[in-house]
Scaffold this motif. Structure first.
Motif, PDB file in Angstrom:
ATOM      1  N   ASP A 253      -2.144  -5.568   3.919  1.00 35.74           N
ATOM      2  CA  ASP A 253      -2.121  -4.494   2.920  1.00 35.74           C
ATOM      3  C   ASP A 253      -2.956  -4.857   1.692  1.00 35.74           C
ATOM      4  OD1 ASP A 253      -0.501  -2.967   4.529  1.00 35.74           O
ATOM      5  OD2 ASP A 253       1.361  -3.520   3.512  1.00 35.74           O
ATOM      6  N   GLY A 254      -2.866  -6.099   1.252  1.00 38.23           N
ATOM      7  CA  GLY A 254      -3.641  -6.543   0.107  1.00 38.23           C
ATOM      8  C   GLY A 254      -5.132  -6.487   0.371  1.00 38.23           C
ATOM      9  N   SER A 255      -5.514  -6.785   1.613  1.00 36.56           N
ATOM     10  CA  SER A 255      -6.928  -6.753   1.980  1.00 36.56           C
ATOM     11  C   SER A 255      -7.459  -5.324   2.010  1.00 36.56           C
ATOM     12  CB  SER A 255      -7.128  -7.412   3.358  1.00 36.56           C
ATOM     13  OG  SER A 255      -6.742  -8.770   3.325  1.00 36.56           O
ATOM     14  N   VAL A 256      -6.645  -4.405   2.519  1.00 36.85           N
ATOM     15  CA  VAL A 256      -7.045  -2.992   2.539  1.00 36.85           C
ATOM     16  C   VAL A 256      -7.235  -2.492   1.109  1.00 36.85           C
ATOM     17  CG1 VAL A 256      -6.318  -0.641   3.102  1.00 36.85           C
ATOM     18  CG2 VAL A 256      -5.958  -2.487   4.756  1.00 36.85           C
ATOM     19  N   LYS A 257      -6.313  -2.830   0.237  1.00 37.79           N
ATOM     20  CA  LYS A 257      -6.431  -2.413  -1.167  1.00 37.79           C
ATOM     21  C   LYS A 257      -7.682  -3.002  -1.815  1.00 37.79           C
ATOM     22  CE  LYS A 257      -1.467  -1.770  -1.964  1.00 37.79           C
ATOM     23  NZ  LYS A 257      -0.258  -2.279  -2.664  1.00 37.79           N
ATOM     24  N   LYS A 258      -8.001  -4.245  -1.441  1.00 43.16           N
ATOM     25  CA  LYS A 258      -9.160  -4.907  -2.043  1.00 43.16           C
ATOM     26  C   LYS A 258     -10.452  -4.206  -1.643  1.00 43.16           C
ATOM     27  CE  LYS A 258     -11.609  -9.328  -2.525  1.00 43.16           C
ATOM     28  NZ  LYS A 258     -11.620  -9.322  -4.007  1.00 43.16           N
ATOM     29  N   TYR A 259     -10.628  -3.927  -0.348  1.00 48.32           N
ATOM     30  CA  TYR A 259     -11.907  -3.327   0.034  1.00 48.32           C
ATOM     31  C   TYR A 259     -12.007  -1.879  -0.434  1.00 48.32           C
ATOM     32  CZ  TYR A 259     -10.351  -0.914   4.432  1.00 48.32           C
ATOM     33  OH  TYR A 259      -9.778  -0.089   5.373  1.00 48.32           O
ATOM     34  N   GLU A 260     -10.889  -1.172  -0.470  1.00 52.81           N
ATOM     35  CA  GLU A 260     -10.920   0.193  -0.982  1.00 52.81           C
ATOM     36  C   GLU A 260     -11.288   0.208  -2.468  1.00 52.81           C
ATOM     37  OE1 GLU A 260      -7.108   1.828  -0.018  1.00 52.81           O
ATOM     38  OE2 GLU A 260      -7.750   2.513   1.974  1.00 52.81           O
ATOM     39  N   SER A 261     -10.761  -0.759  -3.201  1.00 54.36           N
ATOM     40  CA  SER A 261     -11.070  -0.870  -4.628  1.00 54.36           C
ATOM     41  C   SER A 261     -12.545  -1.197  -4.853  1.00 54.36           C
ATOM     42  CB  SER A 261     -10.188  -1.942  -5.265  1.00 54.36           C
ATOM     43  OG  SER A 261     -10.542  -2.164  -6.617  1.00 54.36           O
ATOM     44  N   LEU A 262     -13.099  -2.094  -4.033  1.00 56.82           N
ATOM     45  CA  LEU A 262     -14.509  -2.467  -4.157  1.00 56.82           C
ATOM     46  C   LEU A 262     -15.429  -1.291  -3.849  1.00 56.82           C
ATOM     47  CD1 LEU A 262     -14.334  -5.995  -2.488  1.00 56.82           C
ATOM     48  CD2 LEU A 262     -15.104  -5.545  -4.832  1.00 56.82           C
ATOM     49  N   TYR A 263     -15.096  -0.542  -2.803  1.00 58.10           N
ATOM     50  CA  TYR A 263     -15.894   0.650  -2.486  1.00 58.10           C
ATOM     51  C   TYR A 263     -15.826   1.661  -3.629  1.00 58.10           C
ATOM     52  CZ  TYR A 263     -16.937  -0.398   2.453  1.00 58.10           C
ATOM     53  OH  TYR A 263     -17.430  -0.943   3.621  1.00 58.10           O
ATOM     54  N   GLN A 264     -14.641   1.831  -4.204  1.00 54.91           N
ATOM     55  CA  GLN A 264     -14.493   2.791  -5.293  1.00 54.91           C
ATOM     56  C   GLN A 264     -15.300   2.366  -6.516  1.00 54.91           C
ATOM     57  OE1 GLN A 264     -12.899   5.862  -5.033  1.00 54.91           O
ATOM     58  NE2 GLN A 264     -14.120   6.091  -6.912  1.00 54.91           N
ATOM     59  N   GLU A 265     -15.306   1.074  -6.813  1.00 51.62           N
ATOM     60  CA  GLU A 265     -16.124   0.577  -7.925  1.00 51.62           C
ATOM     61  C   GLU A 265     -17.595   0.871  -7.687  1.00 51.62           C
ATOM     62  OE1 GLU A 265     -15.256  -3.381  -9.629  1.00 51.62           O
ATOM     63  OE2 GLU A 265     -13.511  -3.393  -8.295  1.00 51.62           O
ATOM     64  N   ALA A 266     -18.023   0.705  -6.437  1.00 50.78           N
ATOM     65  CA  ALA A 266     -19.414   0.996  -6.092  1.00 50.78           C
ATOM     66  C   ALA A 266     -19.720   2.475  -6.298  1.00 50.78           C
ATOM     67  CB  ALA A 266     -19.684   0.597  -4.641  1.00 50.78           C
ATOM     68  N   LEU A 267     -18.794   3.337  -5.872  1.00 52.66           N
ATOM     69  CA  LEU A 267     -18.990   4.783  -6.038  1.00 52.66           C
ATOM     70  C   LEU A 267     -19.028   5.171  -7.515  1.00 52.66           C
ATOM     71  CD1 LEU A 267     -16.589   6.058  -3.229  1.00 52.66           C
ATOM     72  CD2 LEU A 267     -19.072   6.325  -3.269  1.00 52.66           C
TER      73      LEU A 267
END
Length: 292
Positions: A253-267
C-alpha cells in the motif's frame, strides 16, 4: 487510431528498417543481426520512444526529425534488457513472453547482440541528416551519460542483493538504473527544439525525474501483483532473488501511494509549460494506470 499507437507503430517500423538495413558480409554477421532482431522486435510497450515523440510534438517538431532519437532510446533500452537478463546479472529466462536472448542463442552471443545494439543507437543519431550537428552533439552527450548512469545503477543493484537498505539508497539506485533513460527520453524531445526556453527545459527535467522513479516503484508493485502472462516475465522475481524493492521496504500500500504521489507531482509541474501540456498529461495518466 490513437496517437500513442501511431507512435508505437512508427518506432516499430523504423526499428525494423534500421536492423534490416545492416548489410551482412557473411553468415556470422547475419547471425548477429538475427539475434538483435529477436530481442528488438519481440514487442514491448515502447513508452520511452513514445515519450520522445510526445514531447517533441508539444513543440511542433517534424516527426521525421524525431525518428532517429526515438529509435536510439529504445535500442539502448533493449540492450540493457538483454544484459540484465543474463545469468551473471538478474538471471531472467523470460522476456516479453518469449525466452530471453541468452536462453535461445547462448550468453556470449546475447552479450554481443547487446553491445551491437548500444553501438547502433549512437550511429543512428550520428548519421541522421535531418539533425543539425550542434543538436547531435547534445543528443549524443545526453545518451552516453544516461547509458553510463543506467550501468552504474545496475552495478549498485547487484551489490545489494540479500542486504538491508534504506529508502534513500533504493531511490538513488533507481534514479540511475531506470530514471536516467526515462529522463533522456523526455529531454530528447525537448532538445530537438533549438529554441526551447530554459524554463521549459527545467520543468521537463523535473517532470521526467518524477515519472522515472514513479515508473520503477510501480514496476516493483506490478512484480508482486501481476501474473507472468500479463507481465511478460516472471512474477515475484525480486523477492525470489532477495533483491530489495519498494514493497519490501514500504509495503504494498505504501508503494502504491508513493508512485501515485510521484506521478501527481509530475502532472502538477507540466501545467507551467509554455505549450499545451495535454498530450503529455494524457500519456502520464496512461502510465499511472498501466497494468504491466
Amino acid at each position: 487510431m490513437e496517437i500513442l499507437e501511431v507512435y508505437r507503430e512508427r518506432v516499430n517500423s523504423h526499428l525494423e528498417n534500421y536492423l534490416s538495413s545492416i548489410s551482412p558480409d557473411n553468415s556470422y554477421q547475419s547471425e548477429l543481426n538475427h539475434i538483435m532482431k529477436y530481442s528488438v522486435l519481440a514487442g514491448g510497450k515502447r513508452f520511452r520512444p513514445i515519450l520522445t515523440y510526445t514531447v517533441a510534438n508539444l513543440f511542433g517538431i517534424d516527426v521525421k526529425k524525431v525518428d532517429s532519437s526515438a529509435c536510439a532510446i529504445e535500442l539502448i533500452h533493449i540492450y540493457s534488457l538483454i544484459h540484465d537478463d543474463l545469468p551473471s546479472m538478474d538471471d531472467d529466462d523470460i522476456r516479453h513472453n518469449q525466452p530471453s536472448s541468452h536462453k535461445v542463442y547462448g550468453e556470449a552471443q546475447a552479450i554481443l547482440a547487446g553491445d551491437a545494439l548500444q553501438a547502433l543507437a549512437f550511429e543512428i543519431i550520428a548519421s541522421d541528416h535531418l539533425t543539425s550537428p550542434d543538436i547531435k552533439v547534445k543528443l549524443l552527450s545526453l545518451l552516453s551519460l544516461s547509458a553510463f548512469k543506467m550501468a552504474e545503477g545496475q552495478s549498485i543493484d547487484l551489490s545489494i542483493v540479500s542486504k538491508e537498505v534504506d529508502i534513500d539508497l533504493l531511490n538513488n539506485l533507481h534514479k540511475k538504473k531506470t530514471g536516467a533513460l526515462l529522463n533522456c527520453s523526455v529531454m530528447f524531445g525537448a532538445i530537438l527544439n533549438p529554441y526551447i526556453s530554459k524554463k521549459d527545459l527545467s520543468i521537463l527535467d523535473s517532470f521526467s525525474n518524477h515519472i522515472g522513479l514513479a515508473y520503477q516503484v510501480q514496476d516493483d508493485v506490478l512484480d508482486v501483483t501481476t501474473s507472468d502472462e500479463v507481465l511478460g516475465k516472471r512474477q515475484n522475481s525480486d523477492s525470489e532473488k532477495n533483491k530489495p524493492s519498494y514493497p519490501s521496504i514500504l509495503g504494498l500500500d505504501g508503494s502504491v501511494k508513493k508512485y501515485e504521489s510521484l506521478y501527481q507531482e509530475a502532472l502538477d509541474e507540466i501545467v507551467f509549460l509554455s505549450v499545451d501540456e495535454k498530450p503529455l498529461k494524457n500519456l502520464t495518466v496512461k502510465l499511472m494506470k498501466r497494468s504491466f
